[in-house]
Design a protein around this motif. Structure first.
Motif, mmCIF file in Angstrom:
data_model
loop_
_atom_site.group_PDB
_atom_site.id
_atom_site.type_symbol
_atom_site.label_atom_id
_atom_site.label_comp_id
_atom_site.label_asym_id
_atom_site.label_seq_id
_atom_site.Cartn_x
_atom_site.Cartn_y
_atom_site.Cartn_z
ATOM 1 N N GLU A 160 -6.653 -5.721 -2.390
ATOM 2 C CA GLU A 160 -5.962 -5.411 -3.652
ATOM 3 C C GLU A 160 -5.835 -3.911 -3.886
ATOM 4 O OE1 GLU A 160 -7.601 -9.457 -5.810
ATOM 5 O OE2 GLU A 160 -8.630 -7.549 -6.078
ATOM 6 N N GLU A 212 -3.022 -2.791 -1.862
ATOM 7 C CA GLU A 212 -1.780 -3.382 -2.373
ATOM 8 C C GLU A 212 -1.245 -2.667 -3.621
ATOM 9 O OE1 GLU A 212 -2.406 -7.166 -4.133
ATOM 10 O OE2 GLU A 212 -0.421 -7.915 -3.660
ATOM 11 N N LEU A 213 -2.165 -2.051 -4.371
ATOM 12 C CA LEU A 213 -1.830 -1.517 -5.699
ATOM 13 C C LEU A 213 -0.556 -0.649 -5.738
ATOM 14 C CD1 LEU A 213 -2.961 -1.776 -8.526
ATOM 15 C CD2 LEU A 213 -4.329 0.273 -8.104
ATOM 16 N N PRO A 214 -0.421 0.351 -4.836
ATOM 17 C CA PRO A 214 0.799 1.184 -4.920
ATOM 18 C C PRO A 214 2.071 0.366 -4.734
ATOM 19 C CG PRO A 214 -0.831 2.185 -3.479
ATOM 20 C CD PRO A 214 -1.344 0.819 -3.807
ATOM 21 N N PHE A 219 -2.286 9.959 -1.529
ATOM 22 C CA PHE A 219 -3.453 10.821 -1.762
ATOM 23 C C PHE A 219 -4.701 10.233 -1.114
ATOM 24 C CE2 PHE A 219 -0.590 11.886 -5.171
ATOM 25 C CZ PHE A 219 -0.788 13.231 -5.387
ATOM 26 N N ARG A 256 -4.532 2.934 1.662
ATOM 27 C CA ARG A 256 -3.841 2.848 0.376
ATOM 28 C C ARG A 256 -2.801 3.968 0.246
ATOM 29 N NH1 ARG A 256 -7.437 3.435 -4.815
ATOM 30 N NH2 ARG A 256 -7.294 5.592 -4.122
ATOM 31 N N ARG A 288 6.229 10.967 -7.064
ATOM 32 C CA ARG A 288 4.898 10.830 -6.485
ATOM 33 C C ARG A 288 4.722 9.461 -5.824
ATOM 34 N NH1 ARG A 288 1.622 12.696 -11.036
ATOM 35 N NH2 ARG A 288 1.524 10.531 -11.681
ATOM 36 N N LYS A 289 5.105 8.436 -6.582
ATOM 37 C CA LYS A 289 4.770 7.126 -6.051
ATOM 38 C C LYS A 289 5.615 6.737 -4.850
ATOM 39 C CE LYS A 289 7.305 4.258 -9.382
ATOM 40 N NZ LYS A 289 7.152 3.350 -10.503
ATOM 41 N N ILE A 291 2.520 -2.643 -5.763
ATOM 42 C CA ILE A 291 2.787 -3.297 -7.054
ATOM 43 C C ILE A 291 3.532 -2.337 -7.970
ATOM 44 C CG2 ILE A 291 1.730 -4.264 -9.127
ATOM 45 C CD1 ILE A 291 -0.521 -5.302 -7.348
ATOM 46 N N TYR A 292 3.012 -1.108 -8.039
ATOM 47 C CA TYR A 292 3.662 -0.141 -8.927
ATOM 48 C C TYR A 292 5.047 0.237 -8.416
ATOM 49 C CZ TYR A 292 -0.629 0.326 -11.555
ATOM 50 O OH TYR A 292 -1.705 0.078 -12.347
ATOM 51 N N LYS A 325 6.984 -1.947 -7.274
ATOM 52 C CA LYS A 325 7.743 -3.174 -7.506
ATOM 53 C C LYS A 325 8.218 -3.820 -6.207
ATOM 54 C CE LYS A 325 8.902 -2.485 -12.244
ATOM 55 N NZ LYS A 325 8.466 -1.119 -12.564
#
Lengths: 801, 231
Positions: B102, B105-107, B87, B154, B81-82, B109-110, B112
């Protein structure tokens, strides 16, 4: 990623200020209590651990059962230390000590000071207890008979800024002594505390009389059990001749008569918390307090931790969307667990900062109440900080674990649809936690009431004497002891001085014990003897039960007369005691002098209430050390001034000092009273923390039910009905908690009360009061929230969705 | 890119069992822009959830880029998924505590991605969707259209080959709605495959194909005319 966690954590804290405040303050209080308890426990368990080789130091004691009289005391005979030192290769050092019971007037040139605590010790004392010498040599300081060692503080009191070493001090107007050492106050606590040490080196070879505290240090590697056996064999042989001489029976016969007599060893570090024997040097601490406070700290942590869990899961609805989004954009469950744990750990550490402030704030009060001298910044500051960090981390992880697992388990599909408010799963868990919380609080409430009932029971207990308006003045000199009986009239000239009397000690002091023999019987009777004058009973208010009191007119000076207390009569099972004759030893050859038992008096207490009244025998003697004055209830100060003035004329050498008898005796209850106050304080804290949690939960519930409340109001529900609805649920939880708390508290209370010789039956009242209190607390806490919710405009409530 | 065969999804509550998807089969090729339409409760959202690996089918086959993913476990699904799916939701689902920057940016971060690279990519994208001035604002401070553009950004930031949009204009007025639709069309032109659930025939007209769903069945699938661009 961690940075992101921190960012969200802080922002969500700021956004949810009220919850954050409840959480952090609750945790902070919990941590503060934990740290205070840590400091207290650390302090209490540190006694005597600063002496060199302390793990190998023991105190000898005596456990005996003679003629049904049990004895368990930390005392030993005069020559024991000497024998340990010279006859046992396992012993590295041994010493003996006598602890002064009274302040001593010391004089250097014109400076006169009462020095509170004096010990008579032999020259090897400093080999066992390694005081740090500022001047002098620990090995030789007390070799001469007129040597004295002072603490720095005592030296300063007497000598000011002058060097006291080799200076002359006068001891109690009796003799001059030479200062042969100045020692520093030890760095740690000890079960004794002395201001000066007098040399006392002479050894008398009497093994049956026990007047000394003996300490010794074993060599490294010596097995205690082996040594103990050798020691007992050796000492039992030593006591044989004395038994035969005094008791006129052989040792075999002695033991055949169901008597027991045994020397015991006590590890030095056990004394402070575990030793509560007769004739302790000073009142020791109590391991029970240590346990109780640890227990309270655990309960408080539990309560605060539950607050955190409850509020976090209750607010989970608000976090659910975030969880869903994070999962959708790629967060795995472990990542989310880490995030939420990070948040709770951050909160815990914020709480820790507040907690440090609280400890700083509470510590002076704690010290005052508990009569301790705890410091936050002390030798163990590293340990204290380390401990607090560890506890905080644990706290953060423990209290964050449930919310973390709960929140990270949300399924993104349902939470993103907005179904999360309907998830019921957390509700029953939260209720369970509230119940646990209130069980803890209720136990504490019940506990505090029972403690106070027990203390007030002891305070109001008939002590058997009347201590109000009686002042006790020590007779400091032989001159006063011998002649005071002729001075009574000087004081009685003042009509407000009602009675004047003397005795060898008074309630609140440590009593003495002696051997007696009933005529016509071989039995040795260990009785507690009190020497008094003819006015004693009137002055102190001890009542006669049978026979008569001492009477100057009827008694010859050459013959002893005896009055026994009720316990003595009961314990010794003496039939028709009046008129029977009792013998007392008059010399070391075992010769007895007999006298008549003339009366029985009602029991009266000398020691505190954790000690039963002893079997006592009273006799008239001039060998007394205290005077007592009963004065009129009015103008007390003027009367005492009068006594002081007259006293100083009779005895100019010792400045006048006095103590009220009731206060002197009341001081014995101080430890229990301190404990009660501390328990009360901690209980109040626990209740505050519980209430904070309940408040948060109630506000959450009200918020969650806004729509329901709106609909109900539209349909005609009154404010009262709504409030009732919102409050009812919480009251139910509190009542359930009470059902659990009652039996638990009952068992704990019953167990605690067995520590007292005189105890209340566990009463029902505290249980009922605690239930009422917990319900009232819950209702008050919840109803403010409920009132707000019930009064809100239904239109707003319905628009809200 | 996606191939479903006889895919079935059943919802069970305590007493009731309802079939949301009943033996659905279809294929979506790379670069397509597919709309899914149908009345409420027909299974549109369920289909999207299954496609997005947020939900698991009971039976049937789901090939994603030729790999059978129907039986993937939670960890495998999260990982797929990531990296592959973005979505977009009707109610935006931005995190209130994070700024626009932020949130986007979040995805990364996950996934990496290194901080420098993250900053670069987010800044570029923010510029592209035209909300640079709002980068440090919080979602509540934006209009609905701006919020949805942030949400689209996002979804895009990891450059996924597939974007799933669940009624992306449902909470927007027509002007804002059109802006978001144009953004999606543009993405599609760049090669991103898009599956969009919608109630609106107008929105569906932007896509290249429409699948009609009724009671868990596909009732029709038609190729759309080239969308007329309206401003």
């Amino acid at each position: 990623m961690f940075k992101n966690y921190l960012k969200v954590a802080f922002r969500s804290l700021i956004k949810n200020r009220v919850y954050a405040l409840i959480n952090i303050l609750g945790l902070a209080l919990g941590l503060a209590v934990t740290m205070l308890v840590f400091l207290f426990v650390k302090d209490e368990t540190s006694y005597d651990k600063h002496w060199n080789g302390y793990e190998r130091v023991y105190r000898t004691g005596l456990k005996a059962d003679m003629m049904g009289q049990k004895m368990d005391a930390p005392i030993s005979p005069n020559p024991m230390a000497n024998a340990l030192r010279t006859e046992f290769t396992d012993v590295e050092a041994a010493t003996r000590m006598q602890a002064g019971r009274q302040e001593i007037l010391m004089r250097h040139e014109e400076t006169k000071v009462y020095i509170p605590k004096m010990a008579r010790v032999d020259s090897s004392f400093f080999q066992v207890f390694d005081y740090e010498f500022v001047h002098g040599d620990p090995n030789t300081a007390l070799k001469e008979d007129n040597a004295i060692v002072l603490t720095e503080e005592t030296a300063r009191k007497l000598f000011g800024d002058k060097n006291a070493m080799d200076g002359i001090v006068n001891y109690d107007n009796r003799r001059d002594l030479i200062v042969r050492g100045i020692v520093k106050q030890p760095k740690g606590h000890s079960h004794f505390e002395f201001d000066m040490f007098l040399a006392q080196n002479g050894v008398q070879n009497i093994w049956i009389s026990n007047n000394f505290y003996t300490y010794f240090r074993l060599k490294e590697g010596v097995e205690l059990a082996d040594f103990e056996e050798k020691m007992k064999d050796n000492f039992m042989k030593k006591i044989e001749p004395d038994v035969e001489r005094f008791l006129k029976i052989t040792v075999e016969e002695f033991f055949a008569q169901d008597n027991s007599f045994e020397y015991q060893l006590q590890p030095l570090t056990d004394i402070h918390l575990h030793s509560h024997k007769d004739w302790e040097i000073q009142q020791n601490g109590n391991i029970i307090y240590v346990y109780v406070f640890i227990g309270i700290a655990l309960l408080v942590i539990l309560i605060a931790g539950i607050n955190f869990m409850n509020l976090s899961t209750a607010r989970s609805g608000k976090r659910a969307k975030e969880v869903g989004v994070r999962k959708v954009v790629g967060a795995s469950r472990p990542m989310l667990v880490t995030q939420f744990l990070t948040e709770s750990v951050i909160q815990a550490f914020l709480a820790l900062i507040v907690a440090y402030g609280l400890v700083y704030l509470f510590l002076p009060g704690f010290n005052k109440v508990m009569d301790t001298n705890l410091e936050f910044v002390n030798g163990h500051i590293g340990q204290t900080i380390g401990f607090s960090l560890l506890v905080t981390l644990f706290y953060g992880l423990f209290s964050g674990s449930y919310p973390a697992l709960f929140l990270s388990g949300f399924r993104p599909v349902s939470v993103l649809k907005g179904d999360y408010t309907k998830t019921k799963s957390g509700a029953s868990f939260r209720k369970g936690l509230v119940v646990i919380q209130f069980i803890a609080s209720t136990i504490l409430i019940i506990g505090v009431i029972i403690i106070y009932m027990q203390i007030s029971f002891l305070q109001s207990k008939d002590v058997g004497f009347k201590g109000e308006n009686v002042i006790i003045v020590p007779l400091q000199t032989d001159q006063m002891t011998q002649n005071f009986r002729n001075y009574n009239d000087i004081f009685l000239n003042n009509s407000k001085v009602l009675n004047v009397s003397r005795a060898s000690y008074f309630p609140g002091d440590t009593p003495n014990q002696n051997m007696y023999v009933l005529e016509g019987s071989e039995e040795q009777l260990p009785l507690w003897n009190l020497e008094v004058d003819y006015e004693f009973f009137k002055t102190v208010g001890v009542e006669l039960v049978e026979g008569r009191l001492f009477d100057r007119e009827m008694e010859a000076d050459s013959v002893p007369y005896f009055i026994l207390n009720q316990t003595a009569i009961e314990n010794l099972n003496i039939e028709n005691p009046i008129g029977r004759r009792l013998g007392t030893y008059i010399n070391q050859d075992g010769d007895l002098a007999f006298g008549n038992i003339i009366g029985i008096v009602k029991d009266f207490h000398i020691e505190g209430f954790n000690q039963n009244v002893r079997p006592m025998v009273l006799s008239v003697s001039n060998n007394v050390w205290f005077a007592a004055f009963r004065i009129a209830d009015h103008d007390k100060n003027a009367t005492i001034e009068f006594i002081e003035k007259e006293w100083n004329k009779l005895e100019p050498s010792h400045p006048f000092r006095y103590q009220f008898l009731d206060e002197k005796f009341g001081a014995l209850l101080k430890q229990q009273e301190n404990f009660g106050r501390m328990f009360l304080f901690l209980t109040i804290l626990a209740i505050i923390i519980s209430s904070m949690g309940l408040y948060g939960l109630a506000s959450y519930t009200a918020e969650q039910r806004t729509k329901e409340i709106g609909i109900r109001k539209v349909l005609g529900a009154s404010v009262g009905q709504i409030m009732n609805m919102l409050t009812k649920d919480f009251v139910k939880l509190v009542l359930i908690a009470n059902v659990f708390a009652w039996p638990i508290s009952f068992l704990i209370a019953k167990d605690w009360l067995t520590n007292f010789s005189y105890q209340i039956d566990v009463p029902i009242l505290p249980f009922i009061l605690a239930t009422i209190a917990s319900v009232v607390i819950a209702v008050v806490t919840v109803s403010s929230q409920a009132y707000q919710a019930a009064n809100s405009d239904p239109v707003d409530a319905l628009k809200y969705e | 890119m996606i191939k479903l065969e006889k895919l079935t999804k059943v919802y069970r509550t305590d007493e009731i069992e309802s079939t949301a998807l009943n033996q659905v089969s279809f294929e979506i090729r790379e670069g397509e822009f597919v709309s899914v339409m149908g009345p409420s409760g027909c299974g549109k959202s369920t289909l999207l959830n299954v496609l997005g690996l947020l939900d698991r089918p009971e039976s049937g086959s789901y090939l994603f880029q030729g790999v059978e993913v129907a039986k993937f476990n939670e960890k495998e699904r999260a990982s797929l998924r990531k990296q592959n799916i973005g979505f977009v939701f009707q109610n935006f689902n931005l995190i209130d505590e994070l700024t626009v920057f932020e949130n986007i940016e979040l995805p990364l971060i996950y996934n990496k991605i290194a901080p420098g690279e993250r900053k670069k990519r987010v800044s570029e994208l923010i510029e592209k969707i035209g909300i640079t001035s709002r980068a440090s604002h919080y979602p509540q401070q934006l209009s609905g259209g701006q919020q949805q553009r942030v949400a689209v950004a996002r979804a895009l930031i990891t450059r996924p080959p597939l974007i799933l949009a669940d009624e992306p204009t449902g909470n927007l007025d027509s002007k804002n709605g059109n802006e978001v639709m144009e953004l999606l069309v543009e993405l599609n032109k760049d090669g991103t495959t898009i599956v969009m659930v919608t109630h609106s025939a107008h929105d569906a007209s932007y896509s290249s194909r429409t699948i009609n769903l009724m009671d868990g069945h596909i009732v029709s699938g038609k190729r759309n005319e080239k969308p007329e661009l309206q401003v």
